[in-house]
Motif scaffolding. Sequence first.
Motif, PDB file in Angstrom:
ATOM      1  N   TRP A   1     -12.551  -5.015   1.686  1.00  0.00           N
ATOM      2  CA  TRP A   1     -11.144  -5.018   2.198  1.00  0.00           C
ATOM      3  C   TRP A   1     -11.094  -6.124   2.582  1.00  0.00           C
ATOM      4  CZ3 TRP A   1      -9.144  -6.180   7.064  1.00  0.00           C
ATOM      5  CH2 TRP A   1      -7.672  -5.221   6.913  1.00  0.00           C
TER       6      TRP A   1
ATOM      7  N   GLU B   1      -5.569   1.444  -5.449  1.00  0.00           N
ATOM      8  CA  GLU B   1      -4.498   2.318  -5.999  1.00  0.00           C
ATOM      9  C   GLU B   1      -3.479   1.510  -6.798  1.00  0.00           C
ATOM     10  OE1 GLU B   1      -3.428   5.363  -4.296  1.00  0.00           O
ATOM     11  OE2 GLU B   1      -2.523   5.160  -5.732  1.00  0.00           O
TER      12      GLU B   1
ATOM     13  N   CYS C   1      -4.986  -3.525  12.112  1.00  0.00           N
ATOM     14  CA  CYS C   1      -4.508  -2.716  10.871  1.00  0.00           C
ATOM     15  C   CYS C   1      -5.343  -1.696  11.085  1.00  0.00           C
ATOM     16  CB  CYS C   1      -5.195  -3.239   9.396  1.00  0.00           C
ATOM     17  SG  CYS C   1      -4.084  -5.032   9.467  1.00  0.00           S
ATOM     18  N   SER C   2      -4.426  -1.073  10.261  1.00  0.00           N
ATOM     19  CA  SER C   2      -4.570   1.118  10.566  1.00  0.00           C
ATOM     20  C   SER C   2      -6.028   1.102  10.162  1.00  0.00           C
ATOM     21  CB  SER C   2      -3.981   1.721   9.866  1.00  0.00           C
ATOM     22  OG  SER C   2      -3.216   1.294   8.305  1.00  0.00           O
ATOM     23  N   ARG C   3      -6.260  -0.018   8.646  1.00  0.00           N
ATOM     24  CA  ARG C   3      -6.851   0.234   7.964  1.00  0.00           C
ATOM     25  C   ARG C   3      -7.561   2.263   7.438  1.00  0.00           C
ATOM     26  NH1 ARG C   3     -11.357  -3.287   8.636  1.00  0.00           N
ATOM     27  NH2 ARG C   3     -12.222  -2.548   6.705  1.00  0.00           N
ATOM     28  N   LEU C   4      -6.281   2.855   7.131  1.00  0.00           N
ATOM     29  CA  LEU C   4      -6.298   4.031   6.421  1.00  0.00           C
ATOM     30  C   LEU C   4      -6.074   4.026   5.377  1.00  0.00           C
ATOM     31  CD1 LEU C   4      -3.009   5.159   8.782  1.00  0.00           C
ATOM     32  CD2 LEU C   4      -5.544   6.107   8.392  1.00  0.00           C
ATOM     33  N   SER C   5      -6.047   2.832   4.694  1.00  0.00           N
ATOM     34  CA  SER C   5      -5.992   2.618   2.898  1.00  0.00           C
ATOM     35  C   SER C   5      -7.265   3.264   2.338  1.00  0.00           C
ATOM     36  CB  SER C   5      -5.714   1.146   2.656  1.00  0.00           C
ATOM     37  OG  SER C   5      -7.253   0.398   3.094  1.00  0.00           O
TER      38      SER C   5
ATOM     39  N   HIS D   1       4.392   1.951  -0.240  1.00  0.00           N
ATOM     40  CA  HIS D   1       3.431   2.591  -0.221  1.00  0.00           C
ATOM     41  C   HIS D   1       3.607   3.483  -1.596  1.00  0.00           C
ATOM     42  CE1 HIS D   1      -0.336   5.139  -1.240  1.00  0.00           C
ATOM     43  NE2 HIS D   1       0.485   6.070  -0.879  1.00  0.00           N
TER      44      HIS D   1
ATOM     45  N   ASP E   1     -10.417   0.517  -1.043  1.00  0.00           N
ATOM     46  CA  ASP E   1      -8.402   1.910  -1.392  1.00  0.00           C
ATOM     47  C   ASP E   1      -8.322   1.356  -2.241  1.00  0.00           C
ATOM     48  OD1 ASP E   1      -7.522  -1.174  -1.117  1.00  0.00           O
ATOM     49  OD2 ASP E   1      -7.528  -1.256   0.905  1.00  0.00           O
TER      50      ASP E   1
ATOM     51  N   TYR F   1      -0.228  -4.865  16.098  1.00  0.00           N
ATOM     52  CA  TYR F   1      -0.992  -4.631  14.503  1.00  0.00           C
ATOM     53  C   TYR F   1       1.118  -5.641  14.172  1.00  0.00           C
ATOM     54  CZ  TYR F   1       0.655  -2.804  10.176  1.00  0.00           C
ATOM     55  OH  TYR F   1       0.797  -2.494   8.699  1.00  0.00           O
TER      56      TYR F   1
ATOM     57  N   HIS G   1      -1.400  -1.286  -6.185  1.00  0.00           N
ATOM     58  CA  HIS G   1      -2.365  -2.726  -6.733  1.00  0.00           C
ATOM     59  C   HIS G   1      -1.173  -3.525  -8.153  1.00  0.00           C
ATOM     60  CE1 HIS G   1      -5.497  -5.557  -7.366  1.00  0.00           C
ATOM     61  NE2 HIS G   1      -5.776  -4.969  -9.079  1.00  0.00           N
TER      62      HIS G   1
ATOM     63  N   GLN H   1       1.840  -5.127  -6.881  1.00  0.00           N
ATOM     64  CA  GLN H   1       1.610  -6.236  -6.035  1.00  0.00           C
ATOM     65  C   GLN H   1       1.353  -7.324  -7.476  1.00  0.00           C
ATOM     66  OE1 GLN H   1       2.082  -7.769  -3.529  1.00  0.00           O
ATOM     67  NE2 GLN H   1       2.635  -5.610  -1.991  1.00  0.00           N
TER      68      GLN H   1
HETATM   69  C1  LIG Z   1      -2.868  -8.163  -4.290  1.00  0.00           C
HETATM   70  C2  LIG Z   1      -2.633  -6.880  -3.881  1.00  0.00           C
HETATM   71  C3  LIG Z   1      -3.289  -5.929  -4.070  1.00  0.00           C
HETATM   72  C4  LIG Z   1      -3.141  -4.878  -3.279  1.00  0.00           C
HETATM   73  N1  LIG Z   1      -3.785  -3.649  -3.544  1.00  0.00           N
HETATM   74  C5  LIG Z   1      -3.776  -2.726  -3.398  1.00  0.00           C
HETATM   75  C6  LIG Z   1      -4.446  -1.485  -3.574  1.00  0.00           C
HETATM   76  O1  LIG Z   1      -5.164  -1.154  -4.517  1.00  0.00           O
HETATM   77  N2  LIG Z   1      -4.411  -0.567  -2.472  1.00  0.00           N
HETATM   78  C7  LIG Z   1      -4.131  -0.426  -1.463  1.00  0.00           C
HETATM   79  O2  LIG Z   1      -3.636   0.859  -0.466  1.00  0.00           O
HETATM   80  N3  LIG Z   1      -3.014  -1.288  -0.992  1.00  0.00           N
HETATM   81  C8  LIG Z   1      -2.594  -2.645  -2.223  1.00  0.00           C
HETATM   82  N4  LIG Z   1      -2.334  -3.713  -1.896  1.00  0.00           N
HETATM   83  C9  LIG Z   1      -1.393  -3.674  -0.098  1.00  0.00           C
HETATM   84  C10 LIG Z   1      -2.125  -3.883   1.136  1.00  0.00           C
HETATM   85  O3  LIG Z   1      -2.369  -5.580   0.819  1.00  0.00           O
HETATM   86  C11 LIG Z   1      -2.562  -2.663   1.773  1.00  0.00           C
HETATM   87  O4  LIG Z   1      -2.397  -1.539   1.570  1.00  0.00           O
HETATM   88  C12 LIG Z   1      -3.205  -2.953   2.845  1.00  0.00           C
HETATM   89  O5  LIG Z   1      -3.998  -4.363   3.200  1.00  0.00           O
HETATM   90  C13 LIG Z   1      -4.566  -1.446   3.674  1.00  0.00           C
HETATM   91  O6  LIG Z   1      -4.760  -1.995   4.715  1.00  0.00           O
HETATM   92  P1  LIG Z   1      -4.156  -1.580   6.214  1.00  0.00           P
HETATM   93  O7  LIG Z   1      -4.506   0.324   5.484  1.00  0.00           O
HETATM   94  O8  LIG Z   1      -5.364  -1.048   7.349  1.00  0.00           O
HETATM   95  O9  LIG Z   1      -2.608  -1.517   5.792  1.00  0.00           O
HETATM   96  P2  LIG Z   1      -1.773  -1.167   6.997  1.00  0.00           P
HETATM   97  O10 LIG Z   1      -0.885  -2.905   7.428  1.00  0.00           O
HETATM   98  O11 LIG Z   1      -1.838  -0.771   8.499  1.00  0.00           O
HETATM   99  O12 LIG Z   1      -0.667  -0.240   6.305  1.00  0.00           O
HETATM  100  C14 LIG Z   1      -0.944   1.354   6.377  1.00  0.00           C
HETATM  101  C15 LIG Z   1      -0.709   1.534   4.889  1.00  0.00           C
HETATM  102  O13 LIG Z   1       0.785   1.561   4.393  1.00  0.00           O
HETATM  103  C16 LIG Z   1       1.124   1.048   2.919  1.00  0.00           C
HETATM  104  N5  LIG Z   1       0.588  -0.687   2.927  1.00  0.00           N
HETATM  105  C17 LIG Z   1       0.584  -1.728   3.426  1.00  0.00           C
HETATM  106  N6  LIG Z   1       1.068  -2.798   3.108  1.00  0.00           N
HETATM  107  C18 LIG Z   1       1.355  -2.293   2.053  1.00  0.00           C
HETATM  108  C19 LIG Z   1       2.182  -3.323   0.459  1.00  0.00           C
HETATM  109  N7  LIG Z   1       2.404  -3.864   0.305  1.00  0.00           N
HETATM  110  N8  LIG Z   1       2.564  -2.345  -0.356  1.00  0.00           N
HETATM  111  C20 LIG Z   1       2.087  -0.759  -0.305  1.00  0.00           C
HETATM  112  N9  LIG Z   1       1.373  -0.115   0.742  1.00  0.00           N
HETATM  113  C21 LIG Z   1       1.145  -0.595   1.217  1.00  0.00           C
HETATM  114  C22 LIG Z   1      -0.665   1.450   3.043  1.00  0.00           C
HETATM  115  O14 LIG Z   1      -0.865   2.619   2.179  1.00  0.00           O
HETATM  116  C23 LIG Z   1      -1.377   1.015   4.237  1.00  0.00           C
HETATM  117  O15 LIG Z   1      -2.788   2.129   4.347  1.00  0.00           O
HETATM  118  C24 LIG Z   1      -2.476  -4.673  -2.489  1.00  0.00           C
HETATM  119  C25 LIG Z   1      -1.717  -6.210  -2.121  1.00  0.00           C
HETATM  120  C26 LIG Z   1      -2.104  -7.083  -2.537  1.00  0.00           C
HETATM  121  C27 LIG Z   1      -0.896  -8.019  -2.373  1.00  0.00           C
END
Ligand SMILES: Cc1cc2nc3c(=O)[nH]c(=O)nc-3n(C[C@H](O)[C@H](O)[C@H](O)COP(=O)(O)OP(=O)(O)OC[C@H]3O[C@@H](n4cnc5c(N)ncnc54)[C@H](O)[C@@H]3O)c2cc1C
Length: 510
Positions: free
Chosen positions: A339, A375, A225-229, A279, A373, A211, A379, A382
């Motif tokens: 995603w 949130e 990635c975890s794909r948990l969002s 988060h 996802d 990861y 969102h 960011q």
């Molecule tokens: C412009 C922009 C918009 C985004 N909008 C969203 C959104 O609407 N919903 C959303 O869940 N995430 C958002 N993200 C953050 C991030 O991109 C996603 O959480 C992540 O890509 C989701 O995939 P994952 O669960 O596999 O992440 P992983 O990398 O496996 O991370 C695990 C969890 O950690 C949290 N996380 C990870 N990165 C971030 C971060 N940078 N900020 C806050 N929490 C984070 C999330 O809850 C995520 O599910 C955004 C990022 C950017 C740059």
Amino acid sequence: MKIDIVWFKKDFRLEDHAPINAVAKSNNDFLGVFVIEPSRLNEEDVDPIHIDWEIKCAAELQSRIRKIGGEMLILHDELINAFEKLKAKYEISNVYSHEEIGTEWSYQRDIEFGKWCKTNNLNWKEFPTNAVVRRLNNRDNWYKLRTERLSQEIIPAPIKLKFDNELKMDSISSISEIGLIPRELRDEYKPGEFEAKNNLDTFLNQRGMNYRYEMSSPITGENSCSRLSHYISAGCITIKQITKIANKRVAYLKTLEKTDSRKKWIASINSFKSRLAWHCHFIQKLELQPTLGSKAMNRLLDKKLNRELDSERFDRWSKGNTGWPFFDACMRQLTATGWINFRMRAMLMSVASYTLWLPWKETGNYLARQFIDYEPGIHWSQVSMQSGTTGINTVRAYSILKQSTDHDTDGKYIRTWVPELSMVPTHYIHEPWKMSKTMQKQINCIIGKNYPRPIVDEKEARLEGVKNSYKARGSPEVRKISQEVNKKHGSRKKPNKLKKRTKGRQTKLT
Ligand SMILES: Cc1cc2nc3c(=O)[nH]c(=O)nc-3n(C[C@H](O)[C@H](O)[C@H](O)COP(=O)(O)OP(=O)(O)OC[C@H]3O[C@@H](n4cnc5c(N)ncnc54)[C@H](O)[C@@H]3O)c2cc1C
């Protein structure tokens, strides 16, 4: 017979659910209610894919609640209308819900609902969501409160609920019943808390070893990635549950013999845990300022940036037709799957803001509608950062060419998502407009006909965007507001050694 209502608001699970637990401990009938409000559907950040996902998660929960003796309704109505009808049919004792940290629309809706409960003598009790803390004025104490919240015990799922009343209202079971058609997504998103836990399990035990090194690429990130969002934002699993399970896994790994793979696993899970911490850190910003989706953190800076909605630029950006292959591949992947990984989300927003000089509200709303996802707290925080409208964050202007050559050296990803370029030789795949006319003819890919020319000169436009951003940030009035923004929203963590060394360097051309 008295009933207690659990009003579900993107918290579709049985375990670690304080409102459900409150009813389970009482002697009252359990009625869960999830309301799809027509006025919400008109909001610019809402898309049928969000509603479809929520209905699927709610329906899965409904069947589990019924199995243990409770009842749950999925209604399509304005909230107060729905509760008027419920009140006319049942003797309601209490309404329990989680606190929702949403945009202005849900903030106002909750205020109205609170007034309605008061007028109708109804007790509405809200419980905290994850580690977001209500009614703080700034971030001074937040980290401590967050840590306390996450160290609390997990609330077990109820074994039994009861509903001895008669069911007097109809429940909907699919999005087609409310006349919406979501766009078809390539991936199947399986709803519910078991699926969320299953996903976490495969991540922590099979998929997540690399990861830390693979999360930044849209190619490896899909699996690493975890794909948990989407589960977290629908509340199928809590940050506390995930953190505890991840901690257990690290503790177990530490009992094993020191190997390269053990080292990689521990580094990756620790990296994942710091993302989890982000988060609530980001959602807390929306809690402190619910207007983040409509008003910039630093409004004067936003005004000085004076970005304009050029319809051609917006159209080509949003459709993945910019003429920059890697960018277009990312936008098309997002549209098709709902995603994309963090780095690429940041690039999509940064290109819109610095390179194409488009206004953040429109591009932010467009991206919100693409994300399964979505949130709001993460969102819009960011979007503020990546569009450079906070005045307190490093200017991050992504070079598409750098991302493209770093993450897709041989162009395989580009060829998958931009099939017009499938015959382009690797040497030209990142900049196909550099192919000779003869070559374009030979491979039947005429730039300007089969695939667009770049919308603008990427490097020139990006550097111009960065220059204009600095100019706007530099004014004393803007800086004064930036200081206030920092006081309210800035992280209270002490800068680490690396950050101290690079202090003052405010641009990141990533
Ligand atoms: C412009 C922009 C918009 C985004 N909008 C969203 C959104 O609407 N919903 C959303 O869940 N995430 C958002 N993200 C953050 C991030 O991109 C996603 O959480 C992540 O890509 C989701 O995939 P994952 O669960 O596999 O992440 P992983 O990398 O496996 O991370 C695990 C969890 O950690 C949290 N996380 C990870 N990165 C971030 C971060 N940078 N900020 C806050 N929490 C984070 C999330 O809850 C995520 O599910 C955004 C990022 C950017 C740059």
